[in-house]
Design a protein around this motif. Structure first.
Motif, PDB file in Angstrom:
ATOM      1  N   UNK A 252      56.174  66.668   1.128  1.00 42.94           N
ATOM      2  CA  UNK A 252      55.511  66.471   2.418  1.00 42.94           C
ATOM      3  C   UNK A 252      53.996  66.548   2.235  1.00 42.94           C
ATOM      4  N   UNK A 253      53.286  65.404   2.335  1.00 44.34           N
ATOM      5  CA  UNK A 253      51.819  65.457   2.239  1.00 44.34           C
ATOM      6  C   UNK A 253      51.214  66.073   3.494  1.00 44.34           C
ATOM      7  N   UNK A 254      50.004  66.562   3.377  1.00 37.57           N
ATOM      8  CA  UNK A 254      49.318  67.142   4.525  1.00 37.57           C
ATOM      9  C   UNK A 254      48.691  66.016   5.351  1.00 37.57           C
ATOM     10  N   UNK A 255      48.777  66.165   6.665  1.00 42.18           N
ATOM     11  CA  UNK A 255      48.223  65.151   7.542  1.00 42.18           C
ATOM     12  C   UNK A 255      47.349  65.807   8.599  1.00 42.18           C
ATOM     13  N   UNK A 256      47.003  65.027   9.631  1.00 38.84           N
ATOM     14  CA  UNK A 256      46.079  65.530  10.646  1.00 38.84           C
ATOM     15  C   UNK A 256      46.630  66.749  11.371  1.00 38.84           C
ATOM     16  N   UNK A 257      47.957  66.854  11.474  1.00 37.15           N
ATOM     17  CA  UNK A 257      48.559  68.001  12.147  1.00 37.15           C
ATOM     18  C   UNK A 257      48.567  69.244  11.255  1.00 37.15           C
ATOM     19  N   UNK A 258      48.443  69.044   9.931  1.00 37.09           N
ATOM     20  CA  UNK A 258      48.523  70.169   9.000  1.00 37.09           C
ATOM     21  C   UNK A 258      47.293  71.064   9.052  1.00 37.09           C
ATOM     22  N   UNK A 259      46.213  70.564   9.646  1.00 37.81           N
ATOM     23  CA  UNK A 259      44.974  71.332   9.685  1.00 37.81           C
ATOM     24  C   UNK A 259      45.169  72.690  10.342  1.00 37.81           C
ATOM     25  N   UNK A 260      46.030  72.749  11.355  1.00 38.67           N
ATOM     26  CA  UNK A 260      46.211  73.998  12.096  1.00 38.67           C
ATOM     27  C   UNK A 260      47.274  74.908  11.486  1.00 38.67           C
ATOM     28  N   UNK A 261      48.010  74.424  10.485  1.00 42.55           N
ATOM     29  CA  UNK A 261      49.127  75.211   9.960  1.00 42.55           C
ATOM     30  C   UNK A 261      48.718  76.512   9.270  1.00 42.55           C
TER      31      UNK A 261
END
Length: 751
Positions: A252-261
């Protein structure tokens, strides 16, 4: 389970797992694909896939506006340099076609057959002055409205990969640097993907660092002991590493939603640790030996804390039941990461507590002072009716205000207003008629043979005129464009002849049609000539306005266009994204429905009562309704990335309610009556609930400073919902439980 030997075994496994992750560490990958926001299992998406195979992707292009920094646009040296750049770009791998006024040829049909002449000739001043008049026909499609810039329309390879897109965009930028010319504006998928990923990488690192700093500050303020700071910090950093390591191993690559994870993982983990540590400190203050205190605390709180973490995880995982891939991925990855953080808490913190010497030297400020909570509880019992009426009134008001919140989303919602990409897109909207693709599928009716029949073309011209009326001055490209161009060619290239031909003129151009279709760079007509497309660019007006305009065009077609001659259908990437925003209420209902069901089942299992399950939903539904009212007051519109926050907020907010009810169950099991059990629960669990709310609010509040719209609004609205949830849990929930006094006491007396 949490004896010293078991805790050391867990700690050893955690150390081994961390070493393996360090040795075989995965490589972080970042990705941004806005097509993941298309609704899946959708007939319009299936239709667009068919449309792409027949014609082409409507967004595989890059727009570059060029202006002369040293003077007028039509200056020979500048035009020659621009043409040299265009030629070099055309030679690049993965570039299909480059269209501009510099290379455009005007066909002319004369007595000697078909010839082509340059639309713009800058070989000498006379030629330049003579062909200057031709430019008006191509404004604002290839020349800006103000006449100060020209457009390079670069059509890249279809379905270009992110890696190839990055390479191509980098090569194009290198060419401009080589020729010492800076583009006036740039817009396109390969540019957006590259720039988005750079911003994501920056924000991911920044928020991970700020999250650690925030955690450090909160730990110092809450526990004020070195071990109360070091142990949680170590646990959380290792837990986040485990979570992202697992996600990367799963591909699973990081995307725009991953910023908050990172912030979500750390805050959820810290909330769990606060429950364990506050109860541990209380037992140590009561004189319980360290080993006994650790074993007792982790044994007593394992199930309540596990349930709160599980509900948070399920709140995220429920997003998997939406139809938007980006939301699905964010849901299951965040839910899985939350569970991994819990494992880190259980595997690492007990062992470190046993291993590290812990002193019982706490400052006086940390001694629990129930005075304020005691006074609050007494005040609530005296003002029950007033509190209930206030909650009811505010909730009704928020429902009313929330009903006025509009559903509206923009393509660049996630970027800050002053970001260079925003400025570039605005320039194309103002000067070139738009930057977003606009696609209409055309199909010949049962009463005609081809889209090139004159009667069909006449219907097509009505639609073309309506599109111009609704969407602005941008030029459309369609089979009608092809016919008009041939008509112009038959009239010696006269711009005034770029119009629908008469019946006789249309008949005479049949001999040129095949050749024109072969040489055309525009894929607007299928081989059988029975289907085609109207393609244009439009400004990003937002999904609300675009839906209104599309509906108006659809109504116009139903009233004014003969379906026996021509049928039309909306399609394209912009249409699918707008449709995704329009489905926001459906997506939110799916996510919340699944979350309500899962939480209801968990609470029902815990308390063996459907009444309690239903009752517990009330104080956790209120923060969501109050969020709606807040959105109206702050002028925040509904969109896909906002809709998911309601599911997330519910999953997190319900944690405190479960913790409160678990403590109440513990008190009732000891034979206390409901009033006294509520009081003890309020005083005992109140501090932990207050602390976790402070932690959650501060943690999510950190996201307010993000440049990404989705991350910014996540921070703002989730922080507010945590405060609303605290009010509902501490002020409303106890009052809702009081009418069930007989049921509670009978239930627990019997048990």
């Amino acid at each position: 389970m949490f004896q010293k030997s078991t805790a050391y075994t867990f700690l050893a496994l955690a150390v081994l797992l961390s070493l393996l992750l360090l040795i075989f560490r995965p490589t972080p990958q970042f990705n941004y694909d806005f097509e993941t926001f298309f609704p899946q299992n959708d007939k319009d998406l299936d239709f667009y896939e068919s449309f792409k195979s027949q014609f082409e992707n409507d967004n595989d292009y890059l727009l570059i506006a060029l202006s002369n920094p040293d003077g007028e646009l039509l200056e020979s040296r500048f035009l020659a340099k621009s043409y040299a750049i265009q030629s070099k770009i055309q030679e690049l791998e993965k570039v299909d076609t480059v269209i501009s006024i510099l290379s455009l040829k005007q066909p002319v049909i004369g007595i000697f057959g078909l010839t082509n002449r340059a639309v713009l000739d800058w070989s000498d001043e006379n030629s330049l002055a003579k062909t200057n008049a031709n430019l008006e026909q191509y404004r604002p499609q290839l020349v800006s409205k103000d006449g100060n810039s020209l457009l390079l329309w670069i059509k890249n390879e279809q379905n270009i990969s992110k890696e190839d897109g990055n390479i191509l965009y980098g090569a194009i930028k290198d060419l401009f640097a080589e020729f010492a010319l800076e583009p006036r504006a740039t817009a396109g998928k390969i540019q957006m993907q590259g720039d988005f990923i750079k911003l994501m990488q920056h924000e991911f690192g920044m928020f991970f660092g700020f999250s650690i700093l925030l955690i450090l500050i909160l730990l110092v303020l809450i526990f004020r002991s070195w071990w109360g700071v070091v142990i949680p910090l170590v646990v959380l950093i290792i837990g986040v590493a485990w979570a992202f390591g697992l996600l990367l191993y799963l591909g699973k690559p990081m995307d725009v939603m991953s910023v908050m994870q990172p912030t979500i993982f750390m805050i959820v983990g810290l909330s769990a640790l606060i429950h364990f540590f506050t109860h541990l400190i209380k037992k140590l203050k009561a004189g319980v030996k360290k080993e006994e205190a650790i074993s007792a605390v982790y044994s007593e709180l394992l199930m309540p804390v596990w349930l709160t973490v599980l509900t948070t995880s399920l709140g995220f995982i429920s997003l998997y039941f939406t139809t938007i891939p980006a939301l699905q991925d964010f849901g299951w990855t965040t839910g899985l990461g939350v569970l991994v953080i819990f494992l880190a808490v259980i595997f690492i913190s007990p062992g470190l507590l046993f291993l590290i010497p812990i002193t019982n030297d706490f400052s006086g400020d940390q001694v629990e002072k129930p005075g304020l909570l005691h006074s609050s509880f007494s005040w609530q019992l005296k003002h029950r009716k007033w509190i209930l009426l206030k909650f009811l009134g505010i909730t009704i008001l928020c429902i009313f205000l929330g009903s006025k919140v509009e559903i509206n989303g923009y393509l660049l919602d996630n970027l800050p207003v002053d970001h260079p990409i925003q400025k570039d897109f605005e320039y194309f909207d103002e000067q070139f008629g738009g930057s977003n693709p606009l696609e209409v599928f055309l199909e010949v009716g049962s009463g005609a043979n081809s889209l090139l029949d004159l009667e069909v073309l006449q219907e097509m011209e009505k639609i073309d005129a309506k599109i111009h009326e609704l969407f602005g001055e941008g030029k459309t490209i369609s089979p009608l464009t092809l016919i008009k161009s041939i008509n112009q060619a038959q009239n010696q290239g006269d711009p005034k002849a770029f119009a629908l031909p008469s019946a006789g003129q249309r008949q005479r151009m049949n001999r040129w049609l095949d050749k024109a279709l072969e040489s055309s760079q525009l894929k607007v007509l299928a081989q059988d000539r029975k289907s085609g497309r109207i393609s244009a660019r439009a400004p990003d007006l937002g999904s609300l306005k675009m839906t209104e305009l599309r509906t108006e065009l659809t109504d116009f077609v139903e009233k004014e266009i003969d379906p026996d001659l021509l049928t039309v259908r909306w399609t394209g990437t912009a249409y699918l994204i707008d449709k995704g925003h329009k489905s926001v209420t459906t997506q939110m209902a799916k996510g919340l429905g699944v979350a309500f069901l899962l939480v209801g089942v968990i609470v029902g299992f815990l308390f063996r009562s459907w009444r309690i399950s239903f009752l517990l939903l009330i104080p956790n539904l209120i923060p969501l309704l109050w969020m709606l009212g807040l959105m109206y007051l702050l002028g925040i519109e509904f969109k896909l990335t906002i809709a998911i926050l309601f599911t997330v907020a519910f999953g997190i907010a319900v944690d405190d309610s479960i913790h409160f009810m678990s403590r109440l169950k513990h008190e009732l099991n000891q034979g206390k009556n409901l009033i006294y059990a509520l009081k003890r629960t309020y005083l005992e669990a109140g501090k932990a609930i207050l602390l976790t709310t402070v932690v959650l609010t501060a943690g999510f509040g950190l996201l307010i400073f993000s440049q990404f719209g989705v991350t910014h609004f996540t921070g703002l609205l989730i922080s507010a919902s945590m405060i609303f949830a605290l009010m509902a849990d501490m002020l409303l929930l106890p009052l809702l439980l009081l009418p069930l006094k007989k049921i509670w006491e009978q239930k627990f007396n019997n048990s």
